[in-house]
Design an enzyme around this catalytic site. Structure first.
Site, PDB file in Angstrom:
ATOM      1  N   CYS A  31      36.535  44.456  28.043  1.00  0.00           N
ATOM      2  CA  CYS A  31      35.502  44.724  29.047  1.00  0.00           C
ATOM      3  C   CYS A  31      35.741  46.070  29.744  1.00  0.00           C
ATOM      4  O   CYS A  31      36.707  46.219  30.492  1.00  0.00           O
ATOM      5  CB  CYS A  31      35.502  43.566  30.051  1.00  0.00           C
ATOM      6  SG  CYS A  31      34.583  43.871  31.555  1.00  0.00           S
ATOM      7  N   CYS A  34      35.726  45.995  33.559  1.00  0.00           N
ATOM      8  CA  CYS A  34      36.950  45.328  34.023  1.00  0.00           C
ATOM      9  C   CYS A  34      38.097  46.341  34.119  1.00  0.00           C
ATOM     10  O   CYS A  34      38.890  46.311  35.066  1.00  0.00           O
ATOM     11  CB  CYS A  34      37.351  44.202  33.066  1.00  0.00           C
ATOM     12  SG  CYS A  34      36.153  42.869  32.937  1.00  0.00           S
TER      13      CYS A  34
END
Length: 107
Positions: A31, A34
């Site tokens: 991600c 993230c």
């Protein structure tokens, strides 16, 4: 102080039974957003050491907690107090906004 690694097996003890508020970063290795907020989460772990327990939960390896709390997109930050979710932050947002939400919980 580094963020704690939360897992499905330690979630109850580390998060739900914590004496202090807990910030949980639901994330995954793949991600991009993230990875963008990872340094912020690390900073918060240092800055709030002793006041807020800060940790990360890899949703790929720990799906039970993610499913239980309805995490559908990542990054999702959940703030727990007394074993209950008191705030939800979805997406990569600036550190100042996360700090503001933590201060609300801390009073």
């Amino acid at each position: 102080m580094k963020p704690i690694e939360f897992t499905d097996s330690n979630f109850d003890a580390e998060v739900l039974k914590s004496e202090t508020p807990v910030l949980v970063d639901f994330w995954a290795v793949w991600c991009g957003p993230c990875r963008m907020i990872a340094p912020i989460v690390e900073d918060l772990a240092k800055e709030y050491s002793g006041k807020v327990k800060v940790g990360k939960l890899d949703v790929d390896n720990n799906q039970q907690a993610a499913i239980k709390y309805g995490v559908r997109s990542i990054p999702t930050l959940l703030i727990f107090e007394g074993g209950q979710v008191v705030d939800t932050i979805i997406g990569a947002i600036p550190k100042s906004q996360i700090v503001q939400r933590l201060k609300t919980v801390l009073g």
